[in-house]
Design a protein around this motif. Structure first.
Motif, PDB file in Angstrom:
ATOM      1  N   ILE A 161     -29.932 -11.538 -24.869  1.00  0.00           N
ATOM      2  CA  ILE A 161     -28.949 -10.457 -24.850  1.00  0.00           C
ATOM      3  C   ILE A 161     -27.904 -10.764 -23.783  1.00  0.00           C
ATOM      4  N   GLU A 162     -26.645 -10.595 -24.138  1.00  0.00           N
ATOM      5  CA  GLU A 162     -25.543 -10.766 -23.196  1.00  0.00           C
ATOM      6  C   GLU A 162     -24.589  -9.584 -23.322  1.00  0.00           C
ATOM      7  N   VAL A 163     -23.977  -9.202 -22.208  1.00  0.00           N
ATOM      8  CA  VAL A 163     -22.991  -8.127 -22.189  1.00  0.00           C
ATOM      9  C   VAL A 163     -21.732  -8.663 -21.532  1.00  0.00           C
ATOM     10  N   ASP A 164     -20.601  -8.469 -22.206  1.00  0.00           N
ATOM     11  CA  ASP A 164     -19.312  -8.972 -21.713  1.00  0.00           C
ATOM     12  C   ASP A 164     -18.488  -7.788 -21.236  1.00  0.00           C
ATOM     13  N   ILE A 201     -27.572   2.009 -19.433  1.00  0.00           N
ATOM     14  CA  ILE A 201     -28.984   1.638 -19.323  1.00  0.00           C
ATOM     15  C   ILE A 201     -29.295   0.740 -20.511  1.00  0.00           C
ATOM     16  N   MET A 202     -29.759  -0.473 -20.229  1.00  0.00           N
ATOM     17  CA  MET A 202     -30.087  -1.443 -21.274  1.00  0.00           C
ATOM     18  C   MET A 202     -31.577  -1.722 -21.253  1.00  0.00           C
ATOM     19  N   SER A 203     -32.205  -1.595 -22.416  1.00  0.00           N
ATOM     20  CA  SER A 203     -33.638  -1.857 -22.525  1.00  0.00           C
ATOM     21  C   SER A 203     -33.891  -2.711 -23.774  1.00  0.00           C
ATOM     22  N   PRO A 204     -34.244  -3.996 -23.577  1.00  0.00           N
ATOM     23  CA  PRO A 204     -34.439  -4.702 -22.302  1.00  0.00           C
ATOM     24  C   PRO A 204     -33.124  -5.177 -21.701  1.00  0.00           C
ATOM     25  N   ASP A 205     -33.215  -5.747 -20.503  1.00  0.00           N
ATOM     26  CA  ASP A 205     -32.037  -6.193 -19.771  1.00  0.00           C
ATOM     27  C   ASP A 205     -31.530  -7.521 -20.341  1.00  0.00           C
ATOM     28  N   VAL A 206     -30.337  -7.916 -19.883  1.00  0.00           N
ATOM     29  CA  VAL A 206     -29.765  -9.193 -20.315  1.00  0.00           C
ATOM     30  C   VAL A 206     -30.669 -10.339 -19.846  1.00  0.00           C
ATOM     31  N   ASN A 207     -30.643 -11.443 -20.569  1.00  0.00           N
ATOM     32  CA  ASN A 207     -31.479 -12.595 -20.241  1.00  0.00           C
ATOM     33  C   ASN A 207     -30.812 -13.855 -20.758  1.00  0.00           C
ATOM     34  N   ASP A 208     -31.525 -14.958 -20.687  1.00  0.00           N
ATOM     35  CA  ASP A 208     -31.009 -16.257 -21.110  1.00  0.00           C
ATOM     36  C   ASP A 208     -31.914 -16.812 -22.196  1.00  0.00           C
ATOM     37  N   LEU A 209     -31.305 -17.355 -23.257  1.00  0.00           N
ATOM     38  CA  LEU A 209     -32.089 -17.825 -24.391  1.00  0.00           C
ATOM     39  C   LEU A 209     -32.924 -19.048 -24.035  1.00  0.00           C
ATOM     40  N   GLU A 210     -32.402 -19.921 -23.182  1.00  0.00           N
ATOM     41  CA  GLU A 210     -33.138 -21.136 -22.833  1.00  0.00           C
ATOM     42  C   GLU A 210     -34.116 -20.912 -21.694  1.00  0.00           C
ATOM     43  N   GLY A 211     -33.739 -20.067 -20.729  1.00  0.00           N
ATOM     44  CA  GLY A 211     -34.575 -19.910 -19.540  1.00  0.00           C
ATOM     45  C   GLY A 211     -35.664 -18.874 -19.659  1.00  0.00           C
ATOM     46  N   ILE A 264     -16.643  -2.949 -24.086  1.00  0.00           N
ATOM     47  CA  ILE A 264     -17.717  -3.886 -23.784  1.00  0.00           C
ATOM     48  C   ILE A 264     -18.203  -4.538 -25.074  1.00  0.00           C
ATOM     49  N   LYS A 265     -18.761  -5.722 -24.952  1.00  0.00           N
ATOM     50  CA  LYS A 265     -19.292  -6.459 -26.092  1.00  0.00           C
ATOM     51  C   LYS A 265     -20.762  -6.769 -25.849  1.00  0.00           C
ATOM     52  N   ILE A 266     -21.587  -6.519 -26.848  1.00  0.00           N
ATOM     53  CA  ILE A 266     -23.012  -6.835 -26.791  1.00  0.00           C
ATOM     54  C   ILE A 266     -23.254  -8.024 -27.708  1.00  0.00           C
ATOM     55  N   ARG A 267     -23.775  -9.103 -27.147  1.00  0.00           N
ATOM     56  CA  ARG A 267     -23.992 -10.335 -27.893  1.00  0.00           C
ATOM     57  C   ARG A 267     -25.497 -10.626 -27.958  1.00  0.00           C
ATOM     58  N   VAL A 268     -26.017 -10.781 -29.169  1.00  0.00           N
ATOM     59  CA  VAL A 268     -27.431 -11.062 -29.391  1.00  0.00           C
ATOM     60  C   VAL A 268     -27.547 -12.413 -30.092  1.00  0.00           C
ATOM     61  N   LYS A 269     -28.343 -13.318 -29.507  1.00  0.00           N
ATOM     62  CA  LYS A 269     -28.601 -14.631 -30.095  1.00  0.00           C
ATOM     63  C   LYS A 269     -30.055 -14.684 -30.551  1.00  0.00           C
ATOM     64  N   ILE A 307     -37.250  -3.838 -36.306  1.00  0.00           N
ATOM     65  CA  ILE A 307     -37.632  -4.089 -34.911  1.00  0.00           C
ATOM     66  C   ILE A 307     -36.413  -3.863 -34.032  1.00  0.00           C
ATOM     67  N   THR A 308     -36.584  -3.088 -32.965  1.00  0.00           N
ATOM     68  CA  THR A 308     -35.502  -2.840 -32.012  1.00  0.00           C
ATOM     69  C   THR A 308     -35.375  -4.031 -31.066  1.00  0.00           C
ATOM     70  N   LEU A 309     -34.202  -4.667 -31.066  1.00  0.00           N
ATOM     71  CA  LEU A 309     -33.946  -5.782 -30.162  1.00  0.00           C
ATOM     72  C   LEU A 309     -33.448  -5.300 -28.809  1.00  0.00           C
ATOM     73  N   VAL A 310     -32.507  -4.352 -28.796  1.00  0.00           N
ATOM     74  CA  VAL A 310     -31.991  -3.819 -27.538  1.00  0.00           C
ATOM     75  C   VAL A 310     -31.452  -2.417 -27.784  1.00  0.00           C
ATOM     76  N   SER A 311     -31.680  -1.529 -26.805  1.00  0.00           N
ATOM     77  CA  SER A 311     -31.147  -0.172 -26.827  1.00  0.00           C
ATOM     78  C   SER A 311     -30.222   0.011 -25.638  1.00  0.00           C
ATOM     79  N   ILE A 312     -29.027   0.552 -25.912  1.00  0.00           N
ATOM     80  CA  ILE A 312     -28.034   0.772 -24.858  1.00  0.00           C
ATOM     81  C   ILE A 312     -27.711   2.249 -24.805  1.00  0.00           C
ATOM     82  N   TYR A 313     -27.827   2.831 -23.616  1.00  0.00           N
ATOM     83  CA  TYR A 313     -27.523   4.247 -23.415  1.00  0.00           C
ATOM     84  C   TYR A 313     -26.401   4.358 -22.386  1.00  0.00           C
ATOM     85  N   HIS A 314     -25.385   5.148 -22.725  1.00  0.00           N
ATOM     86  CA  HIS A 314     -24.245   5.353 -21.830  1.00  0.00           C
ATOM     87  C   HIS A 314     -24.259   6.781 -21.313  1.00  0.00           C
TER      88      HIS A 314
END
Length: 505
Positions: free
Chosen positions: A236-239, A207-217, A23-28, A192-199
């Motif tokens: 945050i995006e997950v591929d 478990i993703m905290s916070p969840d994926v979202n959209d940069l513009e919306g 999996i890929k975690i993408r942060v913008k 600062i924690t941007l995102v935490s991922i627990y498997h």
């Protein structure tokens, strides 16, 4: 920008069918006020990972380690490395050219934050209040804090990790907002924690905290631990596309698509109109009425079609009774009543207009039905979507006093015997006059279907028995004509020679 989403970050859960390794975690990350640099990082703008554009994007695979400036300074010196993990980081930095990044990661071996199983739940899945209160005992020793408290990560090391935590693996994407001096020495640590991922290794979910979202919306805001905004927003995006189960999932979806197409083939059969017919589908919606005197209104409609048309649908009907909404000056009655018609006519004729008559009727507690107004709509069969406001008029007797009395006590009388007078005002009786009152709001949609065969068209056998018999008879007739023509051509010479022989004898 959605302020609610920026301030209220939610948690997402994702079930996995394959391995988590791909999996890929993408942060913008984007500055809110435009193109600026991160605070206290002006000295390091020459490095490739610093902000050089308005939006910076960072992509990490699962358990990929990325270093900030503080970590590079710490792990570069072997005397600062004590544990096996720290020695591993020292070898990584020594053997490779790692560049510092303002967005870096803590992987599972860093033990940055407590894992989800550090908070126990009862059988019903709801947090036990007594257990939470027991965590507030201040006279417990450090060992008990390590076992249960959220402060346990301060006492944790590779040697004293709880055995229950083997079912979890963690990864955290961080933002380095620390202060450094000119020699890259740490002055003030701020991460600062941007995102935490627990498997969860046992049940294989994330478990993703916070969840994926959209940069513009609905972007998230970057805030410090004290809630101070730093002037940045991120997404945050997950591929999951490159996971090992992608081929299996693709095969499953193709099988489902084939089964769906096979089922829909029998459920959704499209019936073409006959070759010599044209079909019209009309959907007319009676929306609302306004500016009438009485309440509790309903609408009756009558539709007249030309003789050249056949219709499948109700040509006469009425809506439900509606009560007024709004103030006394601006009252509105809502109906939302739909009339559907299927018309068929010869393809070589121009489509004529339909005549639709509306009668607005009111009722009262005494059971009296009063005509509030009439309206007429000449509906042309032009393909498209239309909306119109129809003005209504009410016939009143010439003697207004007698007419109002009759209307009040018995609901009036039907002055119009034939609705055709609405379409042809010259047929109006001189014993009554029309008074304009109220409007109707309607809309309608019209589509047309015509069967135009191709040049290479071959008619298929119809499911109708009569059509099948007709097609068979036409085929037999064509064969008979061909056979008769061949017989005439074959006997033509024979008949001519016989006549010649008779003449010679």
């Amino acid at each position: 920008m959605n302020d609610f989403s920026r301030q209220n970050k939610i948690t997402g859960v994702y079930w996995l069918k394959g391995s988590v390794e791909n999996i890929k975690i993408r942060v913008k990350l984007k500055p809110i006020d435009g193109l600026i640099s991160l605070p206290k990082l002006e000295e390091f703008t020459s490095t490739p990972n610093m902000i050089r554009s308005e939006i910076q994007e960072h992509t990490f695979i699962w358990q990929e380690k990325s270093f900030c400036i503080r970590e590079l300074q710490q792990y570069a010196n072997v005397h600062n490395c004590i544990t096996d993990t720290e020695l591993t980081y020292h070898n990584m930095i020594t053997n490779s050219n790692y560049e510092p990044s303002n967005v870096f990661t803590y992987i599972h071996d860093d033990y940055h934050l407590p894992l989800p199983n550090n908070v126990k739940t009862n059988k019903s899945g709801i947090f036990d209040l007594s257990f939470c209160m027991s965590m507030l005992k201040l006279n417990e020793n450090a060992r008990s804090i390590q076992q249960s408290s959220s402060m346990g990560h301060l006492f944790r090391s590779e040697e004293n990790v709880d055995c229950d935590e083997e079912q979890w693996a963690a990864m955290h994407v961080m933002l380095d907002n620390s202060e450094y001096n000119g020699d890259s020495q740490l002055l003030l640590k701020q991460e600062i924690t941007l995102v935490s991922i627990y498997h969860n290794k046992i049940n294989n979910y994330l478990i993703m905290s916070p969840d994926v979202n959209d940069l513009e919306g609905n972007s998230y805001a970057v805030d410090t631990a004290l809630g101070v905004p730093l002037g940045y927003e991120y997404s945050i995006e997950v591929d999951f596309e490159e996971m090992g189960n992608s081929e299996e999932l693709t095969t499953l979806l193709r099988k489902l698509l084939k089964r769906w197409e096979k089922k829909q083939k029998y459920l959704m059969t499209f019936s073409m109109p006959p070759l010599d017919k044209k079909q019209y589908c009309i959907s007319l919606d009676i929306l609302s009425a306004t500016d009438f005197d009485m309440d509790d209104l309903y609408i009756e409609y009558n539709i007249k079609i030309p003789e050249t048309m056949s219709c499948n649908g109700d040509l006469h009907g009425r809506t439900h009774t509606s009560k007024a909404l709004g103030t006394h000056n601006t009252q509105e009655w809502n109906f939302g009543y739909i009339i559907e018609l299927d018309l068929e006519m010869p393809v070589d004729l121009d489509p004529p207009s339909l005549q639709i008559f509306f009668e607005v009727i009111s009722t009262d507690w005494w059971g009296r039905h009063r005509t509030e107004g009439y309206s007429y709509l000449p509906l042309t069969l032009d393909i498209g979507c239309y909306r119109k406001q129809l003005t209504c008029s009410r016939p009143e007797e010439s003697d207004r006093v007698q007419g109002e009395s009759r209307r009040f006590f018995v609901g009036g009388c039907h002055l119009i015997k034939d609705l055709e007078v609405l379409a042809q005002p010259q047929l109006q009786d001189t014993k009554f006059v029309f008074t304009t009152i109220g409007t109707l709001s309607i809309q309608w949609n019209i589509i047309s279907q015509t069967h135009i065969p191709r040049a290479d068209y071959t008619p298929l056998p119809s499911t109708s028995t009569a059509s099948a018999v007709l097609l068979g008879a036409e085929a037999v007739l064509r064969q008979y004509r061909k056979a008769r023509a061949r017989l005439a051509a074959a006997t033509k010479d024979l008949t001519g020679s016989r006549k010649d022989g008779d003449g010679d004898g």
